[in-house]
Scaffold this active site. Structure first.
Site, PDB file in Angstrom:
ATOM      1  N   SER A 185       0.744  -1.093   0.291  1.00 31.55           N
ATOM      2  CA  SER A 185      -0.138  -0.174  -0.252  1.00 31.55           C
ATOM      3  C   SER A 185       0.424   1.242   0.091  1.00 31.55           C
ATOM      4  CB  SER A 185      -1.196  -0.377   1.163  1.00 31.55           C
ATOM      5  OG  SER A 185      -2.027   1.107   0.937  1.00 31.55           O
ATOM      6  N   HIS A 195      -8.694  -4.765  -1.088  1.00 35.42           N
ATOM      7  CA  HIS A 195      -6.476  -4.469  -0.244  1.00 35.42           C
ATOM      8  C   HIS A 195      -5.808  -5.164   0.366  1.00 35.42           C
ATOM      9  CE1 HIS A 195      -3.836  -0.859  -0.429  1.00 35.42           C
ATOM     10  NE2 HIS A 195      -4.087  -1.124   0.537  1.00 35.42           N
TER      11      HIS A 195
END
Length: 710
Positions: free
Chosen positions: A569, A684
C-alpha cells in the site's frame, strides 16, 4: 465501549500476506495535460477485454516462474497449514453476555460468525454455536459475500447491522440481523452496495452516509451527506441532517454509548485525511464542537467524551500537547458546544505515543508505545473530573493491544505479541487490574535459535531511526545472511513487534533474517514523527529506510546481494521509490498492492482522499516533488534494476490495481525483468479467502528464496 467502531476505515495498511497484515475509475475521467503522453493509461480501466487479456497473460508468466519452482509446493503447503490451522486463536468480541468470533478454515472458506459463553470461551475447545454461515448464505443468494463486520444496537445488542462485501471490496451491502432468531430482519434496514457507514440513532432509526445518487460522493469516492433513515422508510425518503462538501475526504456518523447509558450521536466531517470537524446531533440538528481540526473523538466513558489530540490545544485556560488524550464532560458539551473545558487523561513522554483506548463500564484502558515497546494502563475517572492511572505489568519487548471490552462489565480482552513469542489473549479485569492468559497460540516455528535486537541507524539528516532485527543467535557477520527488510512509513501507522507464523516458518527457520524499520511517517513517536514525512518532506521517509539498509550492510548483517525489501500500500510506494533511488542496495523488491503513479494517484480509486499525506499535483511545488519521486514516472532506460515482484488485486477499490499494472508495463517497455501477479479477489489485501492468501504468501517467499538464498 467497542473501540473498533470509533475509527474511520481509512487506513492504508492492508492485510499483507507474508506478515499474516467508490469513486469513478480514472478511465472514466478526462485526462489532465500531463496524462496525454502516458501510453499505459488504458490499464487504468478496471476491466475490459484488452485489460483482462493483459492481466491473464502476465499472471501466466509469473505463475510459470514461481509456482514451477521446486520450493513452491512445500512453501504453499506450509502457508496453507498455518492459515487453516484450527488451533489459531479465535479473536473474541463481546456482544451482550456472550463472546462472538468470525472464523475461516478449510471447511468454511467464506467463514462462520459464531458465539459461545465467556466461561466456555476460556476452555481449550469452546462449544461454538453458528450464528451466520457465509458459505451457505452466498450459495443461497448466488452472491460473492465476504464478511465486513457487524455493529450491534446498544444497550441490548440483539439487533445488528451486518456488512457484506462483494469479493472483499471496501464497498459493502448492509442488512439488519436479529441475533435472537439468527435471521436477517424481514422489512428491516437494508442498504444497497456503496462505500458507506451507518450508526444507530435509536431503536428504529439509523444515520447513514452513502451514495445517495449523482453528485453525493466526494472526489475521493466517499459519502459527504448524512441522512436519518427510520425503520420501514425507503432510502429516497430519508431526511438529510448534514451535508459536507465534495472536496471533503469523507463524512461519517458515529454512535457512542457508555455503560451508564450516556449516549452521544456525532458526525465527523473529514475535511482532509488528517483534519476534521466534529458535530453533535441533537433534536435532528448537527451542532459543531469547538475542537481543533486535528482532534478526534475516540470513545465515551462515564459520561465523558475522550478526545485524542494530534496538535497542541489551549482551552479552558490550560494547554494540552499533541499526542495527548483529554476528556470532556458530555453534559457540559451538550449545554455549550462552543466553550469546552478539557481534562488531561494521558500525555506522552519524549519517546512515547498513544495507541488504543477502549472503555469498560467504569474504566478506560489505554495502550501506548515507549520506544516502540507496548505498554498498557487502566484509567479511572474521579468525581472531580480527574483521572487516576494504574499500569498493568505486561511483558516487555511486545506489542500490547485491546481486542475488546465489555460495555456493561469490567472484563477486557487484551493481546500480547512479539517477534518470537506466540500471541496470547489475556482476560483482564479493569476494576482490579488482574489478568490471566485465556488463549495462547501454539508455537508455529522453532524460535529457540533466534534472538531479537533493537538497533538504530542514522538517517541523512542525523535523525536516529530505530529498527528491530530478528536473526539466529550465532549469526555470522560476513554479509552473507539473506535478509528481508520491512517498513510502512506513512499515515501515522506504527509497525511494532508481532508474531508472524509465515515469517517464522517459511523464512526464519530456513536461515533468513527479518528486519522491521520504524521510519518517519509512522506513529511510533507520536504526531511529530508522522508529520516530519508529510508531502514535500517525504524524502526523509525514503532516506530513513535507506539508512537502515546501509546500516545492515555496514555491520555485515547482510549485503546487497542478500538483501530484499517488502512493503504494501503506502509501503508499496516506499518500495517503488527505493527501487528507483537505490537499485544497487537490494536484490529483491516485493511491491504489494502499491501506489506507484504519483502524478495520477488522485484520479485512481480513493487516491484523492490522501492529498493530506502526499500533496496534490494542483500545487506546483507539491507536483514537482511528486514528479521527482513517482516510481512510475522515474523508471529509466539503461539502469540495472533488481527484478521486482509486483502484485495487486482486481477488487482493490482503495488503492486500485492500476498502479501496479502500469509499473509492470513500463518495465516491460524498458526490457527490464519483473514478475507481476494480480489476485482476482480480496480487496486491499492478499486474497479473499485463506487459500488465496496462502498462495500469495508462498509466491512471495518463493521469490525471496530464489533471489536471496540461491
Amino acid at each position: 465501549m467497542h473501540a473498533r467502531n470509533l475509527t474511520l476505515a481509512l487506513s492504508l495498511l492492508g492485510a499483507l500476506s507474508i506478515l499474516g497484515a467508490v469513486g469513478a475509475s480514472a478511465a472514466d475521467q478526462p485526462a489532465a495535460p500531463q496524462d496525454v503522453a502516458d501510453p499505459y493509461i488504458w490499464l487504468e480501466a478496471l476491466s475490459n477485454p484488452r485489460v483482462d487479456a493483459w492481466v491473464e497473460a502476465e499472471n501466466a508468466k509469473t505463475v510459470a516462474v514461481l509456482e514451477k519452482d521446486p520450493r513452491y509446493p512445500a512453501l504453499y503447503d506450509e502457508a496453507l497449514t498455518i492459515a487453516e490451522a484450527k488451533d489459531r486463536i479465535p479473536t473474541p468480541r463481546f456482544i451482550g453476555d456472550e463472546v462472538y468470533n468470525f472464523w475461516q478454515d478449510a471447511g468454511h472458506v467464506r467463514g462462520l460468525w459464531r458465539k459461545t459463553g465467556l466461561e466456555d470461551y476460556r476452555r481449550p475447545e469452546p462449544n461454538w454455536t453458528t450464528v451466520l454461515d457465509l458459505d451457505q448464505l452466498a450459495k443461497a443468494e448466488k452472491a460473492n459475500w465476504f464478511w465486513h463486520g457487524a455493529d450491534c444496537r446498544r444497550p441490548d445488542e440483539r439487533i445488528c447491522l451486518v456488512s457484506l462485501s462483494d469479493g472483499g471490496e471496501d464497498a459493502v451491502t448492509t442488512r439488519e440481523f436479529d441475533l435472537a432468531t439468527g435471521q436477517f430482519v424481514r422489512g428491516g434496514f437494508a442498504l444497497p452496495k456503496s462505500k458507506q457507514s451507518a450508526a444507530w440513532a435509536g431503536d428504529d432509526e439509523i444515520l447513514v452516509a452513502r451514495d445517495w445518487g449523482k453528485g453525493t460522493m466526494t472526489t475521493a469516492g466517499y459519502p459527504f451527506i448524512v441522512k436519518a433513515l427510520k425503520r420501514g422508510q425507503k432510502l429516497a425518503s430519508a431526511k438529510e441532517i448534514f451535508r459536507g462538501k465534495p472536496s471533503d475526504t469523507e463524512v461519517s456518523p458515529i454512535s457512542l454509548q457508555d455503560g451508564q447509558g450516556h449516549k452521544a450521536i456525532l458526525i465527523e466531517r473529514s475535511v482532509s485525511f488528517f483534519e476534521s470537524e466534529t458535530y453533535l446531533v441533537k433534536g435532528g440538528k448537527a451542532v459543531k464542537l469547538a475542537l481543533p481540526v486535528k482532534a478526534h473523538v475516540r470513545d465515551l466513558t462515564a459520561g465523558r467524551l475522550l478526545v485524542k489530540l494530534e496538535q497542541d490545544w489551549r482551552a479552558g485556560g490550560k494547554s494540552f500537547p499533541e499526542g495527548a488524550l483529554v476528556s470532556l464532560d458530555l453534559a457540559a458539551v451538550e449545554h455549550d458546544p462552543q466553550h469546552l473545558t478539557p481534562t488531561l487523561v494521558y500525555a506522552p513522554g519524549p519517546c512515547e505515543s498513544l495507541d488504543e483506548i477502549a472503555s469498560t463500564k467504569e474504566h478506560l484502558i489505554i495502550t501506548s508505545f515507549d520506544n516502540v515497546k507496548g505498554r498498557a494502563a487502566v484509567y479511572t475517572p474521579a468525581a472531580d473530573g480527574s483521572w487516576t492511572e494504574r499500569k498493568l505489568d505486561l511483558p516487555d519487548n511486545s506489542t500490547i493491544g485491546v481486542v475488546d471490552t465489555q460495555d456493561r462489565g469490567e472484563k477486557a480482552f487484551l493481546s500480547v505479541t512479539g517477534f518470537l513469542t506466540p500471541s496470547t489473549v489475556l482476560l483482564a479485569d479493569a476494576a482490579s487490574g488482574e489478568f490471566a492468559a485465556v488463549k495462547t497460540l501454539p508455537a508455529k516455528f522453532d524460535a529457540s535459535k533466534d534472538v531479537v535486537e533493537q538497533r538504530q541507524a542514522t538517517s541523512k539528516d542525523g535523525t536516529k531511526i530505530p529498527y528491530f532485527i530478528v536473526h539466529p543467535a550465532g549469526m555470522a557477520l560476513d554479509g552473507n545472511n539473506p535478509a528481508i527488510l520491512y517498513a510502512y512509513g506513512g499515515f501515522q501507522v506504527s509497525v511494532t513487534p508481532f508474531y508472524s507464523a509465515n515469517i517464522g516458518k517459511l523464512w526464519l527457520e530456513r536461515g533468513g533474517v527479518f528486519v522491521v524499520a520504524n521510519i518517519r511517517g509512522g506513529g511510533e513517536f507520536g504526531p511529530a514523527w508522522h508529520e516530519a514525512g508529510l508531502k514535500t518532506q517525504r524524502q526523509r521517509v525514503y532516506d530513513d529506510f535507506a539508512a537502515v539498509a546501509e546500516d545492515l550492510i555496514q555491520s555485515k548483517v547482510t549485503s546487497p546481494r542478500r538483501l530484499g525489501i517488502e512493503g504494501g500500500s503506502n509501503g508499496g510506494l516506499l518500495m517503488g521509490v527505493e527501487f528507483n533511488q537505490h537499485p544497487d542496495l537490494w536484490n529483491a523488491v516485493d511491491i504489494q498492492v502499491p501506489l506507484l503513479d504519483m502524478l495520477r494517484y488522485e484520479k485512481i480509486a480513493a487516491g484523492a482522499s490522501w492529498v493530506g499525506e502526499y500533496g496534490t499535483v494542483q500545487n506546483p511545488e507539491e507536483r514537482a516533488f511528486l514528479a521527482s519521486i513517482s516510481p512510475y514516472a522515474n523508471l529509466k532506460a539503461g539502469v540495472k534494476y533488481p527484478e521486482p515482484f509486483v502484485w495487486t488485486t482486481t477488487k482493490d477499490d482503495r488503492v486500485g490495481p492500476q498502479h501496479a499494472r502500469k509499473f509492470a508495463a513500463r518495465l516491460a517497455e524498458l526490457g527490464q525483468p519483473y514478475l507481476f501477479y494480480e489476485v482476482t479477489e480480496g480487496g486491499h489485501g492478499a486474497g479473499a479467502n485463506l487459500k488465496e492468501k496462502a498462495r500469495t504468501t508462498a509466491m512471495e517467499l518463493t521469490y525471496f528464496s530464489r533471489k536471496l538464498m540461491d
